[in-house]
Scaffold this active site. Structure first.
Site, short mmCIF file in Angstrom:
data_model
loop_
_atom_site.label_atom_id
_atom_site.label_comp_id
_atom_site.label_asym_id
_atom_site.label_seq_id
_atom_site.Cartn_x
_atom_site.Cartn_y
_atom_site.Cartn_z
N CYS A 173 5.09 7.52 5.14
CA CYS A 173 5.31 8.85 4.55
C CYS A 173 4.87 8.86 3.08
O CYS A 173 4.28 9.82 2.60
CB CYS A 173 6.79 9.25 4.55
N ASP A 174 5.21 7.81 2.35
CA ASP A 174 5.06 7.84 0.89
C ASP A 174 3.95 6.95 0.34
O ASP A 174 3.65 6.99 -0.85
CB ASP A 174 6.39 7.40 0.23
N CYS A 232 10.00 4.59 3.79
CA CYS A 232 8.96 4.99 4.74
C CYS A 232 7.57 4.85 4.12
O CYS A 232 7.11 5.75 3.40
CB CYS A 232 9.21 6.43 5.21
#
Ligand code: NAP
Length: 302
Positions: A133-134, A130
């Site tokens: 997300c990261d 992701c």
């Protein structure tokens, strides 16, 4: 016994719950973890009609609130199987069996993981599925995205605004991504596209220190000095629990007709779990509505 048991609390399942309740039927929705599905990780969703620039988390929260407002019951339990009987369907869950007269499977799909050496060991330690997300953890560092579909190109574009350098590695020299995304990525100065390369080894003791890729034609190994490796190599449908109960296609997706009817009367499938050509938020919601309306029609015939 519930009129309809909905398996999965993503946009398809939650929309199905709204429609089932609006039809005056009882609905139990089973969700293994958190409602919302894949969108809860999207900072911004800009292709859902009339909700431009909404965060995925907000959209998910609004959908869940709407389903609950209509009286849908939510049970947090993992579904482990489905048994179809003559008069009812039994959904097996981690906290017991539930009986329903109809079932809507909206279990979604999850990210396919890299299967090369080191990828599983270093997952969450530099290996990610992701980018949104990261990605922020890799500001100013070199990263790599594996894959050649829309997700890989979108991830690489996103990361190119954060990382010092982004490599996009694909196993073939042809991409599935839309031309507009490919052109946009090619225009980025800090991006290098490498094809045809296979993932060979992610290495590092406690965190990713580099990524070896292998040329699919010459076998040459190239080592990329990256600290992040993002897998964007497609999805795997969450259908193991339903294997043998409903017909699946060769990739494991549930086969339905255009009305979301599976091979079993009274069992419907909606959203990413279903074999179809476009897996988007709007088509998941559309499937949820269709499946619920078909469930109501089926119940009317009993
Ligand atoms: P995808 O389109 O299926 O692309 C997967 C990519 O990963 C392909 O390049 C594939 O290579 C490669 N791949 C598959 N298995 C692999 C493996 N084991 N090892 C290495 N590479 C592997 O998946 P996606 O990009 O996640 O997109 C999924 C769906 O969502 C698509 O329908 C897409 O259009 C849609 N989507 C739309 C948007 C948008 O509209 N903005 C954004 C994201 C996703 P091959 O080509 O060789 O198979």
């Amino acid at each position: 016994m519930y009129d309809t048991i909905i398996i999965g609390g993503g946009p398809a399942g939650l929309t199905a719950a709204i429609y089932v309740r609006r039809a005056g039927l009882s609905a139990l929705l089973c969700e293994a973890a958190v409602c919302g599905g894949q969108i809860i990780n999207s900072p911004e969703v800009d292709n859902f009609p009339a909700r431009p620039h909404v965060s995925g988390w907000q959209l998910a929260a609004d959908l869940q609130a709407q389903a609950e407002e209509f009286g849908a019951e939510i049970k947090y339990a993992a579904v482990t199987g489905l048994t179809v009987g003559e008069k009812s369907k039994t959904v097996h869950t981690s906290s017991g069996d539930i009986e329903g007269r109809t079932v809507i499977i909206a279990a979604g799909a999850s990210h396919r993981m890299l299967d090369c050496e080191g990828a599983a060991r270093l997952y969450t330690k530099g290996v990610s599925v992701c980018a949104t997300c990261d990605g922020a953890f890799f500001r100013g560092r070199e990263t790599c995205v594996v894959g050649g579909g829309n997700t890989a190109f979108e991830d690489a574009l996103y990361l190119s605004g954060l990382a010092s350098k982004v490599y996009l590695v694909n196993r073939r020299s042809v991409f599935r991504a839309e031309p507009k995304l490919i052109d946009a990525l090619r225009a980025r100065e800090n991006v290098e596209i490498l094809t045809p390369y296979l993932s060979h080894r992610v290495f590092g003791e406690n965190r990713v220190e580099g990524f070896e890729i292998k040329n699919a034609e010459s076998g040459e190994i190239v080592s990329l000095p990256v600290s992040g490796v993002f897998a964007a190599i497609g999805m795997v449908p969450a259908t193991e629990a339903f294997r043998g109960a409903v017909e699946l296609d060769s990739a494991g997706y549930i086969v339905t007709d255009e009305e979301c009817r599976t091979s079993v009367p009274g069992v419907f499938a909606a959203g990413d779990v279903r074999a179809k050509s476009l897996r988007q938020l709007v088509t998941a919601a559309s499937d949820g509505a269709l499946a619920a309306s078909q469930a109501a029609s089926y119940l009317a015939t009993l």
